[in-house]
Scaffold this motif. Structure first.
Motif, short mmCIF file in Angstrom:
data_model
loop_
_atom_site.label_atom_id
_atom_site.label_comp_id
_atom_site.label_asym_id
_atom_site.label_seq_id
_atom_site.Cartn_x
_atom_site.Cartn_y
_atom_site.Cartn_z
N TRP A 231 26.07 12.59 -13.56
CA TRP A 231 27.17 13.45 -13.99
C TRP A 231 26.59 14.42 -15.01
CZ3 TRP A 231 31.44 13.38 -11.18
CH2 TRP A 231 31.67 11.88 -10.66
N ASP A 232 27.14 15.47 -15.29
CA ASP A 232 26.59 16.36 -16.42
C ASP A 232 27.36 16.08 -18.03
OD1 ASP A 232 24.88 17.78 -14.63
OD2 ASP A 232 26.49 19.26 -14.21
N ASN A 233 28.69 15.69 -17.80
CA ASN A 233 29.36 15.38 -18.86
C ASN A 233 30.64 14.66 -18.57
OD1 ASN A 233 31.67 17.39 -18.34
ND2 ASN A 233 29.80 18.96 -18.52
N PHE A 234 31.18 13.98 -19.77
CA PHE A 234 32.41 13.21 -19.37
C PHE A 234 33.40 13.97 -18.76
CE2 PHE A 234 30.30 10.88 -23.42
CZ PHE A 234 29.78 9.93 -22.54
N ALA A 235 33.54 15.05 -19.20
CA ALA A 235 34.99 15.97 -18.71
C ALA A 235 34.62 16.22 -17.14
CB ALA A 235 34.79 17.26 -19.30
N GLU A 236 33.46 16.13 -16.68
CA GLU A 236 33.34 16.15 -15.28
C GLU A 236 33.74 15.19 -14.59
OE1 GLU A 236 29.74 17.03 -11.89
OE2 GLU A 236 29.15 16.61 -13.86
N GLU A 257 37.03 7.25 -25.71
CA GLU A 257 36.13 6.96 -26.71
C GLU A 257 36.38 6.74 -28.10
OE1 GLU A 257 33.63 10.89 -26.70
OE2 GLU A 257 35.16 11.28 -25.13
N CYS A 376 26.79 8.96 -31.28
CA CYS A 376 26.35 8.70 -29.88
C CYS A 376 25.79 7.41 -29.87
CB CYS A 376 25.11 9.60 -29.74
SG CYS A 376 25.63 11.43 -29.11
N SER A 616 21.36 10.48 -27.39
CA SER A 616 22.03 11.80 -27.49
C SER A 616 22.93 11.84 -26.16
CB SER A 616 20.75 12.97 -26.95
OG SER A 616 20.38 12.57 -25.61
N HIS A 617 23.66 13.00 -26.06
CA HIS A 617 24.75 12.92 -25.03
C HIS A 617 23.88 12.89 -23.78
CE1 HIS A 617 27.22 15.38 -21.97
NE2 HIS A 617 28.07 14.70 -22.60
N ASP A 618 22.68 13.56 -23.51
CA ASP A 618 22.08 13.59 -22.43
C ASP A 618 21.65 11.88 -22.05
OD1 ASP A 618 22.18 16.07 -21.76
OD2 ASP A 618 20.45 16.90 -22.79
N MET A 621 24.72 10.20 -20.66
CA MET A 621 24.72 10.66 -19.17
C MET A 621 24.00 10.04 -18.08
SD MET A 621 27.75 12.07 -19.85
CE MET A 621 27.96 12.11 -18.20
#
Length: 706
Positions: A231-236, A257, A376, A616-618, A621
């Motif tokens: 997935w690219d991000n949580f919203a996806e 979260e 994070c 990090s965010h990445d 994911m």
């Protein structure tokens, strides 16, 4: 294996001693008015021929007579068919024999009940059947009786031979087999076909379950069948599962979260009995006041807040030392942890996490994570904790406590209690599908290559080790939800508000206990009645020795004998509550909690963090399951939380189980109480920002199934 009540015509002649079987013992023929009710579930009706015969209290027996209304389609699903038949006068009928030819396209038949009345007489003789009729079956007249109170010689013999037959056909699984080692006792059956017909899942239930795994005819996950990317991000993730063909995502997932939502789910999610009051910090969880002082909103120290009862802990030490499985698609290793989490009831009455340690043994690479870390870092620590907690929830709470623990009670019930024993009548409707559901779990979910074996971090064989560890620590008192809350230190509503699972569970427990007490009080007039009940004493003995494998003098807290009415009421209530309410609290919540995969992922793709400031965010994911695994997680949870179309609920407790007026009155009162409990829960939910409806009586299935 044949149906446990089925028999050939010749075998039927030997079911009772010949001295009580006088074929055509009278030449006088009378007209009987016979009313047959067919079940309402899918495929319950039949186009095959149905015959009946009856045995009287004196042992006289009628000839076999066909039930048929000319130019009428009898025995359709949900129908009530009435017949007039002439048969020999046998006095009071006490045993009903039903023959079902099982021919033609629609040959299965679920008979709910049969009632018989002689022309010119007011008395109606009721025979609650409540089973799929295969071949030829016999049912005793519906009055529930304790074995010591049975006076009629025909019924005494029927009861004796009924139990002997069931004990020949229903066998305990061998304790020496590798598959059974360290697991609760169960039925000897390796396939659904080997189960008695009336313990199998109904055909409609099986079809509903298979359809639900694909979210009905629209399998929206087909497009990810071969996709293994991240997935690219949580919203996806949220947007994908907010599909028109999927039930609406709960509003609380928008705030997954937040620490407040984390704590709320620990109280009111699908693993709510795991929370315990922290009376003393575990020695291997070195949280200091300095680490969490910013979270102490009352201005007290951590030690003072522990003393005041405002600190709680979840310790998943059952996972310590276990190896993780592998991703079934790319064969890369899964990762997880064996964490502990400290939670705090702050001055706003919100339960929030304040410290997480991802491994059991402290060290330089096993840090304590707190909300003071980077956003994070803290979120990733919570995600790894929820991953481990999800594994324990599915294996221990869902499979062990709500399924495997119940199977010994089913096998013992079938082997030791006659169909007319009041405890048999009370328990069987709740336990009927347990053996089939457990067989499905063992062969489709936990087995090598099964859904959970592939999805969980602790698959690859670790799941069976976790279940064995759960059995080692299991105690009989764990089935009593009031004792669970007392032992966890979470019983006090004033000290821990907003714990709706506890509040609703206690109300339901008290109502069930009162109902069970009223029913059993009709038949047991004193504690002595319990002590001399040979069937109940045999039942308890088998539960101890075969069900939970009495070993090294560890009886799991089960009593050696049943010595009082109050003890028996608690015993029956424990089983009924576990099979209905506890199962519902867990299963009803599965989809809502796990549909947002980052909220509680079944597996993680990278090792847990060992240093701070690196996330990090990445990074987060990349740690999550792939799109393909995420879809499988949601699909499985959808299947396990969905109710089949013919489901019967606790709020609609069936009145066909007992024939006595006193029992019928108790059932009506129980239904009224369920209506009142439902109104109370709905009223509270209207005042709550996040409703808790998993234990609404109209959402609690009567019978434990998948």
């Amino acid at each position: 294996m044949d149906n446990l009540r089925s028999m050939t015509s010749n075998a039927m002649n030997h079911f009772l001693p010949s001295s009580h079987f006088k074929e055509g013992g009278t030449t006088t023929r009378v007209t009987y008015h016979v009313t047959v009710t067919t079940g309402c579930m899918k495929f319950a009706g039949t186009d095959s021929n149905v015959y009946i015969a009856m045995t009287g209290a004196s042992g006289d027996r009628t000839s076999l007579t066909k039930l048929d209304n000319a130019f009428h389609n009898d025995f359709e699903r949900g129908s009530v068919d009435k017949f007039k038949v002439k048969m020999e006068d046998i006095g009071k009928p006490v045993i009903l024999t039903i023959k079902h030819e099982e021919t033609g396209m629609f040959s299965d038949w679920y008979a709910a009940s049969v009632s018989v009345q002689k022309t010119g007489e007011r008395e109606v003789y009721r025979f609650p059947v409540n089973m799929w009729v295969s071949g030829m079956v016999q049912v005793a007249i519906g009055d529930a009786k304790l074995p010591q109170n049975e006076e009629n010689p025909v019924l005494i013999s029927f009861r004796k031979h009924e139990l002997a037959k069931k004990q020949r056909h229903i066998q305990w699984r061998s304790q020496d087999s590798a598959r059974a080692l360290g697991l609760p006792g169960g039925i000897m059956a390796n396939s659904f076909e080997e189960l008695p017909r009336n313990l199998q899942l109904d055909e409609g239930m099986t079809k509903d379950f298979e359809d639900s795994k694909k979210l009905g005819k629209y399998n929206i996950f087909d497009r990810f069948q071969e996709v293994v990317d991240k997935w690219d991000n949580f919203a996806e993730v949220r947007n994908f599962f907010a599909h028109s063909k999927v039930q609406k995502l709960p509003e609380f997932q928008q705030n997954w979260e937040r620490d407040e939502e984390f704590g709320r789910q620990m109280m009111n999610g699908c693993h709510p009995a795991v929370l315990k009051r922290c009376d003393q910090l575990p020695k291997n969880f070195p949280v200091t006041n300095r680490m969490v002082s910013s979270q102490m909103t009352r201005g007290h120290t951590l030690e003072q807040e522990i003393k005041n009862g405002n600190v709680y802990v979840i310790d998943l030490n059952i996972l310590e030392g276990l190896s993780c499985g592998k991703n079934p698609f790319n064969h890369n290793a899964y990762f997880s942890c064996s964490p502990a989490c400290l939670l705090y009831l702050n001055s706003k009455k919100n339960l929030v996490p304040i410290a997480i340690q991802l491994w059991q043994q402290p060290g330089v690479n096993n840090l304590v994570w707190t909300p003071d870390d980077s956003d994070c870092d803290w979120l990733l620590a919570k995600m790894y904790f929820r991953n481990a907690e999800a594994n324990v929830q599915m294996i221990v709470e869902k499979i062990f406590h709500c399924h495997f623990v119940l199977e010994p009670f089913v096998v013992g019930l079938l082997r030791c209690l006659s169909q007319n024993h009041p405890v048999h009548k009370l328990l069987l409707p709740h336990l009927r599908y347990v053996c089939a559901a457990n067989l499905a779990i063992r062969t489709s979910l936990l087995n090598p290559g099964g859904a959970l074996d592939k999805l969980l971090s602790y698959g690859g064989g670790a799941q069976n080790q976790i279940i064995r560890s759960a059995l080692k620590s299991f105690r009989y008192e764990h089935l009593n939800v009031r004792k669970v809350f007392t032992g966890n230190g979470t019983l006090n509503k004033n000290k821990l508000p907003g714990y709706h699972f506890r509040d609703d569970s206690l109300v339901l427990w008290d109502s069930l206990q009162k109902f069970v007490g009223k029913i059993l009080g009709i038949y047991y007039k004193s504690d002595e009645d319990v002590k001399v009940d040979e069937e109940i004493q045999s039942y308890i003995k088998e539960i101890r020795s075969k069900g939970f494998w009495l070993k090294d003098n560890d009886d799991k807290g089960f009593p050696e004998t049943m010595s009082s009415i109050s003890n028996l009421v608690e015993f029956v209530t424990c089983i009924v509550f576990t099979a209905s309410c506890r199962q519902a609290a867990v299963s009803n919540a599965l989809f809502d909690i796990y549909v947002n995969v980052p909220n509680a992922p079944f597996s993680m793709s990278f090792p847990p963090p060992s240093g701070k400031g690196k996330t990090s965010h990445d990074t987060m994911m990349q740690c999550l399951p792939s799109k393909q695994l995420s879809c499988l997680q949601v699909s499985v949870c959808h299947a396990l939380s969905r109710h089949h179309q013919d489901q019967v609920y606790l709020a609609d407790y069936p009145g066909s189980l007992f024939c006595e007026d006193a029992a019928q009155h108790a059932i009506v009162n129980f239904r009224d109480e369920m209506t009142g409990i439902s109104s109370s829960i709905r009223g509270r939910n209207e005042r709550s920002m996040i409703p808790y409806d998993f234990l609404l009586p109209e959402k609690i299935p009567l019978a434990s199934s998948l």
